[in-house]
Motif scaffolding. Structure first.
Motif, PDB file in Angstrom:
ATOM      1  N   PRO A   1       5.094   8.571  -3.237  1.00  0.00           N
ATOM      2  CA  PRO A   1       5.481   7.152  -3.109  1.00  0.00           C
ATOM      3  C   PRO A   1       5.363   6.382  -4.420  1.00  0.00           C
ATOM      4  O   PRO A   1       6.183   5.488  -4.690  1.00  0.00           O
ATOM      5  CB  PRO A   1       4.496   6.617  -2.062  1.00  0.00           C
ATOM      6  N   PHE A   2       4.370   6.712  -5.230  1.00  0.00           N
ATOM      7  CA  PHE A   2       4.217   6.018  -6.505  1.00  0.00           C
ATOM      8  C   PHE A   2       5.359   6.387  -7.452  1.00  0.00           C
ATOM      9  O   PHE A   2       5.888   5.528  -8.172  1.00  0.00           O
ATOM     10  CB  PHE A   2       2.865   6.370  -7.130  1.00  0.00           C
ATOM     11  N   LYS A   3       5.748   7.652  -7.436  1.00  0.00           N
ATOM     12  CA  LYS A   3       6.875   8.079  -8.275  1.00  0.00           C
ATOM     13  C   LYS A   3       8.141   7.326  -7.893  1.00  0.00           C
ATOM     14  O   LYS A   3       8.884   6.844  -8.760  1.00  0.00           O
ATOM     15  CB  LYS A   3       7.079   9.585  -8.127  1.00  0.00           C
ATOM     16  N   ALA A   4       8.388   7.186  -6.596  1.00  0.00           N
ATOM     17  CA  ALA A   4       9.578   6.465  -6.137  1.00  0.00           C
ATOM     18  C   ALA A   4       9.510   4.997  -6.532  1.00  0.00           C
ATOM     19  O   ALA A   4      10.516   4.407  -6.962  1.00  0.00           O
ATOM     20  CB  ALA A   4       9.705   6.598  -4.614  1.00  0.00           C
ATOM     21  N   ALA A   5       8.329   4.385  -6.399  1.00  0.00           N
ATOM     22  CA  ALA A   5       8.189   2.970  -6.758  1.00  0.00           C
ATOM     23  C   ALA A   5       8.406   2.754  -8.248  1.00  0.00           C
ATOM     24  O   ALA A   5       9.022   1.765  -8.666  1.00  0.00           O
ATOM     25  CB  ALA A   5       6.806   2.473  -6.338  1.00  0.00           C
ATOM     26  N   ILE A   6       7.910   3.664  -9.065  1.00  0.00           N
ATOM     27  CA  ILE A   6       8.099   3.558 -10.516  1.00  0.00           C
ATOM     28  C   ILE A   6       9.579   3.661 -10.856  1.00  0.00           C
ATOM     29  O   ILE A   6      10.118   2.876 -11.648  1.00  0.00           O
ATOM     30  CB  ILE A   6       7.289   4.647 -11.234  1.00  0.00           C
TER      31      ILE A   6
ATOM     32  N   VAL B   1       0.866  -1.177   0.000  1.00  0.00           N
ATOM     33  CA  VAL B   1       0.000   0.000   0.000  1.00  0.00           C
ATOM     34  C   VAL B   1       0.904   1.229   0.000  1.00  0.00           C
ATOM     35  O   VAL B   1       1.732   1.396   0.892  1.00  0.00           O
ATOM     36  CB  VAL B   1      -0.920  -0.002   1.236  1.00  0.00           C
ATOM     37  N   LEU B   2       0.756   2.066  -1.012  1.00  0.00           N
ATOM     38  CA  LEU B   2       1.573   3.272  -1.150  1.00  0.00           C
ATOM     39  C   LEU B   2       0.798   4.538  -0.817  1.00  0.00           C
ATOM     40  O   LEU B   2       1.276   5.647  -1.058  1.00  0.00           O
ATOM     41  CB  LEU B   2       2.143   3.360  -2.574  1.00  0.00           C
ATOM     42  N   ASP B   3      -0.392   4.374  -0.250  1.00  0.00           N
ATOM     43  CA  ASP B   3      -1.192   5.525   0.162  1.00  0.00           C
ATOM     44  C   ASP B   3      -0.568   6.185   1.387  1.00  0.00           C
ATOM     45  O   ASP B   3      -0.088   5.509   2.297  1.00  0.00           O
ATOM     46  CB  ASP B   3      -2.619   5.086   0.504  1.00  0.00           C
ATOM     47  N   VAL B   4      -0.597   7.514   1.410  1.00  0.00           N
ATOM     48  CA  VAL B   4      -0.103   8.293   2.542  1.00  0.00           C
ATOM     49  C   VAL B   4      -1.299   8.584   3.443  1.00  0.00           C
ATOM     50  O   VAL B   4      -2.164   9.387   3.095  1.00  0.00           O
ATOM     51  CB  VAL B   4       0.553   9.603   2.069  1.00  0.00           C
ATOM     52  N   ASN B   5      -1.365   7.907   4.587  1.00  0.00           N
ATOM     53  CA  ASN B   5      -2.558   8.051   5.431  1.00  0.00           C
ATOM     54  C   ASN B   5      -2.426   9.275   6.337  1.00  0.00           C
ATOM     55  O   ASN B   5      -1.905   9.199   7.438  1.00  0.00           O
ATOM     56  CB  ASN B   5      -2.801   6.813   6.291  1.00  0.00           C
ATOM     57  N   ASN B   6      -2.920  10.407   5.848  1.00  0.00           N
ATOM     58  CA  ASN B   6      -2.863  11.633   6.646  1.00  0.00           C
ATOM     59  C   ASN B   6      -4.245  12.093   7.084  1.00  0.00           C
ATOM     60  O   ASN B   6      -4.419  13.226   7.506  1.00  0.00           O
ATOM     61  CB  ASN B   6      -2.147  12.744   5.870  1.00  0.00           C
ATOM     62  N   ASN B   7      -5.239  11.211   6.986  1.00  0.00           N
ATOM     63  CA  ASN B   7      -6.590  11.517   7.437  1.00  0.00           C
ATOM     64  C   ASN B   7      -6.980  10.526   8.533  1.00  0.00           C
ATOM     65  O   ASN B   7      -7.213   9.352   8.252  1.00  0.00           O
ATOM     66  CB  ASN B   7      -7.570  11.427   6.260  1.00  0.00           C
ATOM     67  N   PRO B   8      -7.055  10.984   9.794  1.00  0.00           N
ATOM     68  CA  PRO B   8      -7.398  10.065  10.893  1.00  0.00           C
ATOM     69  C   PRO B   8      -8.764   9.415  10.738  1.00  0.00           C
ATOM     70  O   PRO B   8      -9.022   8.372  11.356  1.00  0.00           O
ATOM     71  CB  PRO B   8      -7.373  10.978  12.124  1.00  0.00           C
ATOM     72  N   ASP B   9      -9.639  10.012   9.926  1.00  0.00           N
ATOM     73  CA  ASP B   9     -10.984   9.472   9.741  1.00  0.00           C
ATOM     74  C   ASP B   9     -11.078   8.521   8.548  1.00  0.00           C
ATOM     75  O   ASP B   9     -12.175   8.118   8.169  1.00  0.00           O
ATOM     76  CB  ASP B   9     -11.990  10.619   9.556  1.00  0.00           C
TER      77      ASP B   9
ATOM     78  N   CYS C   1       2.464  -5.103  -6.607  1.00  0.00           N
ATOM     79  CA  CYS C   1       1.495  -4.166  -7.171  1.00  0.00           C
ATOM     80  C   CYS C   1       1.219  -3.079  -6.142  1.00  0.00           C
ATOM     81  O   CYS C   1       0.509  -3.303  -5.152  1.00  0.00           O
ATOM     82  CB  CYS C   1       0.197  -4.888  -7.546  1.00  0.00           C
ATOM     83  N   GLY C   2       1.796  -1.900  -6.342  1.00  0.00           N
ATOM     84  CA  GLY C   2       1.578  -0.787  -5.429  1.00  0.00           C
ATOM     85  C   GLY C   2       0.182  -0.203  -5.600  1.00  0.00           C
ATOM     86  O   GLY C   2      -0.320  -0.087  -6.710  1.00  0.00           O
ATOM     87  N   LYS C   3      -0.443   0.185  -4.484  1.00  0.00           N
ATOM     88  CA  LYS C   3      -1.807   0.689  -4.560  1.00  0.00           C
ATOM     89  C   LYS C   3      -2.011   1.812  -3.523  1.00  0.00           C
ATOM     90  O   LYS C   3      -1.246   1.922  -2.580  1.00  0.00           O
ATOM     91  CB  LYS C   3      -2.805  -0.456  -4.334  1.00  0.00           C
ATOM     92  N   HIS C   4      -2.983   2.686  -3.742  1.00  0.00           N
ATOM     93  CA  HIS C   4      -4.050   2.752  -4.764  1.00  0.00           C
ATOM     94  C   HIS C   4      -3.872   4.089  -5.483  1.00  0.00           C
ATOM     95  O   HIS C   4      -4.170   5.127  -4.894  1.00  0.00           O
ATOM     96  CB  HIS C   4      -5.428   2.692  -4.137  1.00  0.00           C
ATOM     97  N   PHE C   5      -3.367   4.071  -6.690  1.00  0.00           N
ATOM     98  CA  PHE C   5      -2.996   5.285  -7.415  1.00  0.00           C
ATOM     99  C   PHE C   5      -4.230   6.067  -7.856  1.00  0.00           C
ATOM    100  O   PHE C   5      -5.186   5.470  -8.352  1.00  0.00           O
ATOM    101  CB  PHE C   5      -2.170   4.910  -8.656  1.00  0.00           C
ATOM    102  N   PRO C   6      -4.215   7.412  -7.710  1.00  0.00           N
ATOM    103  CA  PRO C   6      -3.127   8.293  -7.270  1.00  0.00           C
ATOM    104  C   PRO C   6      -3.023   8.489  -5.761  1.00  0.00           C
ATOM    105  O   PRO C   6      -2.182   9.235  -5.296  1.00  0.00           O
ATOM    106  CB  PRO C   6      -3.479   9.635  -7.922  1.00  0.00           C
ATOM    107  N   GLY C   7      -3.877   7.820  -4.966  1.00  0.00           N
ATOM    108  CA  GLY C   7      -3.776   7.924  -3.520  1.00  0.00           C
ATOM    109  C   GLY C   7      -5.132   7.924  -2.840  1.00  0.00           C
ATOM    110  O   GLY C   7      -5.992   8.742  -3.162  1.00  0.00           O
ATOM    111  N   HIS C   8      -5.304   6.978  -1.913  1.00  0.00           N
ATOM    112  CA  HIS C   8      -6.573   6.832  -1.179  1.00  0.00           C
ATOM    113  C   HIS C   8      -6.381   7.212   0.289  1.00  0.00           C
ATOM    114  O   HIS C   8      -7.224   6.927   1.136  1.00  0.00           O
ATOM    115  CB  HIS C   8      -7.032   5.365  -1.277  1.00  0.00           C
ATOM    116  N   GLY C   9      -5.278   7.876   0.630  1.00  0.00           N
ATOM    117  CA  GLY C   9      -4.948   8.107   2.024  1.00  0.00           C
ATOM    118  C   GLY C   9      -5.694   9.237   2.688  1.00  0.00           C
ATOM    119  O   GLY C   9      -5.913   9.224   3.894  1.00  0.00           O
TER     120      GLY C   9
END
Length: 515
Positions: free
Chosen positions: A205-210, A127-135, A170-178
């Protein structure tokens, strides 16, 4: 290859049961179905999974072009772990609390070896999502944390580990579900940030993984109006996202996999059949329809009709087929070897690494009163809150007794009280050592109130959060707070050892907890 078999290679299908169903076999025989996805419903034992994988591969290589299947699953670790016989690694957020890229790479390689030994060759992780939403109801502890650089470093390392042992990452979830407060399984979330913010946070994170050579990326059913101009267009079906941004700007030429088109963000909109056509138009390669045979057939036939009508060209299908075949040739070779004895060796390694990660990442956020460690010679009262899965992405596995069991194993005399629903809490033993095991209490008003009541009335209380660390925000400042980020075996064992004073917690909180 006939066009129907080309199109079949572009689909990933799931099915019910621990043996191949007539329906999935028909999809393989009629359309040369190229990809299978396993859920917990398909998994009962290592031997059964290995046999299932071998049977499906035998069918696939006997028809059409004789291409092997991608056999996929979501073995992220922690709360999303389809293989659930005690070898699963802790959650990505627990790895994030370690902040060790070498360990993340080892985690990928260890998971990959176990999957490969059972005939699973595609892990829908990291999972490459940046989780910055506590909800956030669907990502949370599935993410490495809220810092894009940390997520990029650890996610890239985990993907490299998987691919180093021949398993496609397989990195997910592009462009970001965080940064969503809506679960795309249930509705269409909208991320309304401006493009510059998305570039800085979500895309990083997706750019780095690519750049590091990740094989595959999964799309997300989230709207990004700053990219598409629409609050109603899922990224999965947007050429501005999948082609202009991912393919051209970020330079990704690997396999682009959709999240399941039976999720409500798509199913309650254009539907899986039309969604499949639009996803391919947007630039996707593998179309995932995870559950329903009728919808799987309808989606394949919709794409075939689009090719026959000229809406999709055969050349467009060939481009996706080329990427899929290239990746299969790189990772799978001509055939799959399934070895259950090898799994046993992998299982031992998985358990050992899980313990190492958990001991490293378990996080004592606060203990101003020096409540910990508890005294094993005194009784310990455990108050556990019942919990249900936070999202349809997870499996219903949480057992509120699990912490009590682990505490007994390290020498405590334990009494347990389980709180379900809106049960009132009545505990008279105020001088007794006590731990409250919280499970996403912040998300439920009654649980939050119960946890706050315990915190206010018991001086020797410690709170152990076995899911979201955001439960800290509902605890008084005086309460000792420890978090494992998930309830996997390794994480719970580390918690018990920490409470007994056998492990010194060294993890650092990878997210900010709101006040």
């Amino acid at each position: 290859m006939p066009v129907a078999q080309k199109v079949g290679q572009l689909f990933m299908a799931g099915f019910d049961g621990s043996e191949p169903t007539d329906g999935v076999l028909e999809l393989i025989r009629e359309y040369n179905l190229g990809n299978i996805i396993y859920f917990a419903r398909n998994i009962t034992s290592p031997t059964q999974v290995a046999t299932l994988s071998a049977e499906l591969q035998s069918e696939a290589t006997a028809v059409g072009a004789g291409l092997p299947l991608f056999v996929a699953t979501d073995q992220e670790g922690g709360v999303v772990s389809r293989l659930n016989w005690g070898t699963q690694l802790p959650s990505q957020m627990l790895i994030g609390a370690c902040d060790d890229d070498v360990m993340a790479r080892r985690a990928g390689a260890t998971v990959g070896r176990e999957l490969r030994s059972l005939g699973i060759n595609l892990n829908l992780a990291p999972v490459l999502d940046v989780n910055n939403n506590p909800d956030n109801p669907v990502i949370g502890v599935r993410s490495f944390g809220e810092d894009p650089e940390r997520v990029a470093t650890l996610g890239t390392a985990m993907a490299q580990g998987l691919q180093s042992v021949g398993v496609t990452a397989c990195g997910k979830h592009f462009p970001g579900h965080g940064d969503t407060a809506v679960d795309s399984h249930l509705d269409l979330p909208v991320v309304a940030h401006e493009r510059s913010r998305l570039e800085r946070i979500e895309f990083a994170p997706f750019k780095a993984a690519i750049q590091s050579g990740i094989d595959a990326i999964m799309t997300t059913h989230v709207a990004f109006p700053a990219i598409t101009g629409s609050k109603e267009l899922p990224a999965t079906m947007s050429s501005a996202v999948q082609t202009a941004l991912l393919r051209k700007q970020l330079g990704f030429d690997g396999v682009l996999v959709t999240d399941c088109l039976e999720m409500d963000a798509i199913a309650e909109g254009v539907g899986p059949a039309e969604g499949a056509v639009r996803a391919i138009e947007a630039g996707c390669d593998i179309i995932t329809v995870s559950h329903t045979l009728e919808r799987q057939r309808a989606a394949i036939e919709a794409v075939l009709s689009a090719v026959r009508s000229g809406r999709l060209t055969e050349e467009r299908i060939d481009r996706s087929l080329y990427r899929i075949r290239r990746c299969k040739q790189r990772r799978l070779g001509e055939s799959e070897t399934v070895e259950v004895p090898e799994w046993r060796r992998c299982a031992t390694a998985s358990k050992q690494l899980a313990a190492e990660i958990a001991d490293c990442g378990i996080t004592l956020v606060r203990d101003d009163s020096e409540t910990l460690p508890f005294d094993t010679s005194r009784p310990l009262h455990v108050v556990s809150f019942a919990g249900t899965r936070g999202s349809p992405a997870e499996d219903e596995r949480y057992d509120p007794e699990v912490v009590s069991t682990a505490l007994r194993e390290v020498g405590f005399e334990v009494t347990t009280q389980i709180i379900t629903g809106d049960d009132p809490i009545s505990i008279e033993a105020k001088n007794e050592q006590m731990i409250a095991v919280s499970y996403d209490a912040r998300a439920t008003e009654s649980r939050a109130e119960a946890l706050q009541s315990l915190s206010q009335h018991h001086d020797q209380l410690a709170v152990l959060a076995v899911r979201n660390p955001y439960d800290l925000s509902i605890c008084p400042d005086t309460v000792t707070f420890l978090t494992t980020y998930d309830y996997s075996p390794g994480a719970i064992q580390a918690a018990a050892k920490t409470l007994a004073g056998n492990v010194e917690p060294t993890g650092t909180l990878p997210v900010t907890v709101p006040e």
